[in-house]
Design an enzyme around this catalytic site. Structure first.
Site, PDB file in Angstrom:
ATOM      1  N   ASP A 184      19.868  -5.736   6.082  1.00  7.43           N
ATOM      2  CA  ASP A 184      20.310  -6.193   7.404  1.00  7.43           C
ATOM      3  C   ASP A 184      19.186  -6.111   8.423  1.00  7.43           C
ATOM      4  OD1 ASP A 184      22.888  -6.763   6.588  1.00  7.43           O
ATOM      5  OD2 ASP A 184      23.744  -4.867   7.299  1.00  7.43           O
ATOM      6  N   HIS A 216      21.767  -4.515  -1.333  1.00  8.95           N
ATOM      7  CA  HIS A 216      22.100  -4.677   0.086  1.00  8.95           C
ATOM      8  C   HIS A 216      21.465  -3.562   0.922  1.00  8.95           C
ATOM      9  CE1 HIS A 216      24.192  -6.613   3.310  1.00  8.95           C
ATOM     10  NE2 HIS A 216      24.727  -5.460   3.700  1.00  8.95           N
ATOM     11  N   LYS A 217      21.573  -2.332   0.443  1.00  8.91           N
ATOM     12  CA  LYS A 217      20.919  -1.193   1.075  1.00  8.91           C
ATOM     13  C   LYS A 217      20.618  -0.173  -0.010  1.00  8.91           C
ATOM     14  CE  LYS A 217      23.641  -1.405   5.401  1.00  8.91           C
ATOM     15  NZ  LYS A 217      24.551  -0.653   6.309  1.00  8.91           N
ATOM     16  N   ASP A 261      26.266 -11.352   2.684  1.00  8.43           N
ATOM     17  CA  ASP A 261      25.651 -11.076   3.984  1.00  8.43           C
ATOM     18  C   ASP A 261      24.134 -10.948   3.846  1.00  8.43           C
ATOM     19  OD1 ASP A 261      28.197  -9.864   3.325  1.00  8.43           O
ATOM     20  OD2 ASP A 261      28.304  -9.009   5.329  1.00  8.43           O
ATOM     21  N   ARG A 282      33.613 -14.805   6.716  1.00 10.41           N
ATOM     22  CA  ARG A 282      32.267 -14.693   7.273  1.00 10.41           C
ATOM     23  C   ARG A 282      31.235 -14.430   6.188  1.00 10.41           C
ATOM     24  NH1 ARG A 282      32.674 -11.388  11.859  1.00 10.41           N
ATOM     25  NH2 ARG A 282      31.816  -9.487  10.966  1.00 10.41           N
ATOM     26  N   TRP A 300      27.895 -16.545   6.059  1.00 16.20           N
ATOM     27  CA  TRP A 300      26.486 -16.126   5.999  1.00 16.20           C
ATOM     28  C   TRP A 300      25.735 -16.930   4.935  1.00 16.20           C
ATOM     29  CZ3 TRP A 300      25.429 -13.845  10.190  1.00 16.20           C
ATOM     30  CH2 TRP A 300      26.113 -12.749  10.711  1.00 16.20           C
TER      31      TRP A 300
END
Length: 827
Positions: free
Chosen positions: A536, A580-581, A591, A661, A665
């Site tokens: 992110d 993602h992380k 995302d 959403r 993305w």
């Protein structure tokens, strides 16, 4: 296309967009003495799947298109067909000025009700008087005299504001029942307005209002059983039932040492009552500050909504209730979203009304607001965060002596579970006021599309955009901003793109003032830690690259290099997709594709001669292979390669739902990355163009046929709790408009883009009386893990918001793309 087809447009679009002068606004507002002046049409859907009795619906005048001094306000009524619903004008924020219309309605499970708010003086005058179902009051003696710390003689008089004199203390017999009181038809409470600051319970045997009579027939008669009920709680030196103080590490310090206490009765109405207690000069934790407590009750509820506002920072505020020996503590599950409401309470034999009488007490709060649960010698204590200087919670009591009251521990727990779900999954609201209706005309043309983007950009500049700098404040998250994808990345990028068409200084400056504020003179990034490997955090890099292109300032180049280094070292799945992380190991989220890949493509073209573009495309192909459902063509929100997460399917590792959403993305990421892949690299463009060609018909199949928008869970339209969601709708409008404009989609999809954009404006734009606009019905946030189980109920539990950057950015960008598409088609 209209949200409510029967609502007549009051003015053409051009008249509403050219300015916001009082004369232009007033032209669309019938006079208050007109037989019926339409104000707004509202659709309200029960969202949790159970019946709701006397559900309070609060509609700010600002959202209804009314200034606070609008002459129509006294004549407002809410109708359903020919039936006038119970309503009350209220001061919801407690600042002394009525600001909202409260409407009370019953709902069957999943029921949708259509309301019409009108200014109709005759209907308002003929409205039947409502039985009083709430009360807030304070009363003190007059006509007697002070003898030391006790007031002797006199009679009680109710007042709207009271600040005790310096000699006032406990048992002075100057204030009736020793403080202010608040009640509903279910239960009453009092607050000791002295050093004890405890909260007490008046158990009621009647739905009638009783506070104004309590203590008149002998000062302490409420301690004995009466026809109306009695004081049922021994408070002692505890927090009582829902009180507040400060946790010093070993015990609660009550709000005792203060220079002055003042009570204001904010509302004392039939459906809603509220009071405010101002504690000035509270000496606590080595400092002196002010605390304002706003307490409010609705008809039919045991809950007291409590807002605590601090004038200066304080490490915590402690809320809770008395601890009695042998009484069971009950707690809600911690496995929920941080924004979901949960509870802690007690149930058992803890009532003064009799040795076998049962009493329950609880506080309800958002899970993420509690630091920890502790206790001291007197109280069960929830230690609360004080981000932004505010704490919000509810407290409640349930006495088995009330009519039809809760009788068992299991009934009490079921009641608490229902209440937290009712608060977490609020009714779904679709609202269009007459100002909004007047401002919209369809189909939207090129000039209007750009103007809507301009209007939201200007509205947010006036509200909070410029607060998001490195030393500023993230209003929605209630914290100092981090180097984050939405407030530092997406929204500033939208302003930068808007400045290419509207080269106004105020738009050009946003990326410099916001994103640029995080870049140090040495090229470091404030609020960023590479070792978190959070994809992110890559998103703001696109703005950093734009700043470098505009200024050639080397600090931006160095900051971009730091983000590129993260991607070089970032952990990946076995097939090479970015986690993602670091804290979400082995997980690929839709995302993250948007957060990372447009930056990597842009950086690679600028500084690497494009050699990383293969890596970019591979991220998309792995995403397609792993997350796409071949039956529907839609993509699941996330994939856990390890299949260890509670949200992951045991066989596929996929999450369970098509979240709007999330797919938004991805759709934006595809068309944005294509900007950077050279036309002669057909080998790299082809996989992305194939994804565009697959995704377009899949999205069109789940586009809402009535409105042109998309739902929070894409393939479950109309399911209880599901709602038309604006951020995804904006992203898909952007995808279709840009896809057609750039030739990625055939011309037949221009109609889809038009329908999507028109739906975005029709459904989700509210025009306010000051000329600003809002984007409504935004899912504030959604994710997986850390209490978020990926269930349907989870996606319904996240807050529905307005004017969040995750929606504002795509809204502005969608208007820009529609403008470019439509302008290019103008003869």
């Amino acid at each position: 296309m209209k949200l409510f087809p029967t609502l007549t447009l009051l003015a053409p679009l051009t008249a509403a967009l050219v300015g916001c002068s009082p004369s232009s606004r007033e032209s669309g507002a019938p006079p208050a003495d007109a037989p019926e002046a339409s104000v707004a049409r509202i659709e309200v859907a029960e969202s949790a799947g159970f019946a709701r009795d006397r559900e309070p619906l609060v509609f700010p005048y600002y959202d209804l298109g009314l200034a606070l001094d609008d002459a129509r306000i006294p004549a407002l009524v809410a109708r359903e067909g020919d039936t006038v619903l119970p309503s009350q004008s209220i001061d919801h924020d407690g600042d002394g000025t009525p600001d909202s219309l409260l409407v009370v309605a019953d709902f069957a499970p999943g029921q949708t009700r259509a309301l019409h708010v009108v200014a109709d003086a005759a209907a308002a005058a003929a409205r039947p008087s409502m039985p009083k179902q709430t009360q807030a009051e304070i009363s003190h003696k007059t006509g007697g005299e002070w003898q030391g710390a006790k007031y002797v003689g006199g009679t009680f008089r109710n007042v709207d504001r009271l600040s005790p004199p310096s000699q006032y203390t406990d048992h002075s017999e100057w204030i009736r029942y020793e403080g202010p009181g608040i009640e509903s038809d279910k239960v009453g409470y009092r607050v000791y307005l002295d050093w004890r600051n405890g909260f007490d319970i008046f158990g009621k045997k009647t739905p009638a209002m009783v506070l104004h009579q309590v203590g008149l027939d002998g000062y302490q008669s409420y301690h004995e059983p009466a026809d109306w009920g009695m004081d049922v709680l021994k408070v002692g030196q505890s927090l009582g039932a829902g009180g507040y103080g400060f946790w010093n590490g070993s015990a609660v310090e009550l709000v005792s040492k203060v220079d002055q206490r003042e009570v204001t009765i904010v509302e004392n109405g039939p459906l809603y009552s509220a009071l405010r207690i101002d504690y000035r000069g509270w000496q606590i934790d080595g400092k002196k500050l002010d605390l304002a407590a706003h307490l409010a009750m609705h008809a039919g509820s045991r809950l007291v909504h409590t807002r605590l506002d601090l004038s200066a920072p304080l490490r915590n505020l402690a809320v809770g209730f008395v601890k009695h020996p042998g009484v069971e503590l009950v707690q809600g599950t911690p496995e929920t979203s941080g924004y979901a409401w949960t509870y802690v309470g007690t149930w058992g034999k803890q009532s003064l009304s009799g040795p076998d009488d049962m009493l329950g007490m609880a506080v309800i709060f958002r899970r993420g607001d509690r630091q920890r649960q502790v206790e001291d010698a007197s109280s069960h204590v929830s230690v609360m965060q004080t981000a932004g200087g505010r704490v919000e919670y509810y407290f409640l009591a349930a006495w088995d002596g009330e009519p039809g009251g809760i009788k068992t521990r299991d009934e009490f727990v079921a009641y608490l579970e229902r209440e937290v779900k009712r608060l977490t999954v609020a009714p779904r609201i679709r609202l269009e006021n007459t100002l909004s209706a007047a401002a919209k005309s369809f189909p939207t043309d090129a000039a209007a599309a750009l103007e809507w983007s301009r209007r939201l950009a200007d509205s947010e500049l006036a509200r909070k955009t410029l607060l998001y700098h490195a030393d500023g404040w993230d209003t929605n998250r209630r914290r100092v901003p981090n180097f984050e994808y939405d407030i530092i990345g997406l929204q500033p990028m939208a302003y930068d793109e808007l400045a290419t068409l509207l080269p106004e200084t105020r738009f050009k400056e946003v990326p410099h003032k916001i994103t640029g504020s995080f870049i140090t003179p040495e090229g470091g990034i404030r609020g960023y830690d590479l070792k978190n490997f959070n994809i992110d955090a890559i998103k703001p890099g696109r703005v950093v690259l734009r700043l470098w292109e505009q200024t050639r300032d080397e600090r931006y180049r160095k900051a971009a290099d730091l983000l590129r280094r993260q991607l070089a070292e970032h952990p990946r799945t076995s097939e090479g997709a970015f986690w993602h992380k670091l804290s979400y190991p082995h997980q690929l989220w839709l995302d993250g594709v948007y957060m990372g890949m447009p930056f990597l493509a842009h950086y690679s073209v600028l500084f690497e001669d494009g050699h990383s573009l293969e890596e970019v495309v591979k991220e998309f192909t792995v995403t397609r292979d792993r997350l796409r459902d071949p039956k529907t063509g839609l993509y699941y929100h996330a994939w856990d390669e390890s299949k260890q997460m509670n949200w992951a399917d045991d066989e596929t590792g996929l999450s369970g739902w098509f979240w709007g959403r999330g797919l938004g993305w991805l759709s934006m990421a595809i068309v944005d990355v294509l900007d950077f892949i050279p036309a002669d690299r057909e080998d790299l463009r082809r996989p992305l163009l194939e994804m565009v060609a697959e995704l377009a018909p899949a999205l069109r199949r789940v586009q809402d046929p009535d409105t042109g928008t998309w739902w929070q869970i894409l393939d479950h339209p109309g399911r209880v709790g599901n709602y038309r969601e604006s951020t995804a709708s904006a992203m898909f409008a952007y995808f279709f408009a840009k896809g057609v404009r750039m030739g990625y989609l055939p011309d037949e999809y221009a109609a889809t883009a038009q329908k999507a954009y028109d739906g975005l404006i029709a459904e989700f734009v509210t025009v306010h009386p000051d000329g600003r606009i809002s984007m409504t019905n935004q899912c504030l946030v959604a994710g997986l893990g850390f209490g978020r189980d990926g269930s349907y109920d989870y996606y319904m539990s996240e807050r529905v918001f307005a004017n969040d950057p995750k929606g504002n950015g795509p809204f502005i960008l969608a208007g820009i793309e529609m403008h470019r598409l439509l302008a290019g088609r103008t003869p």
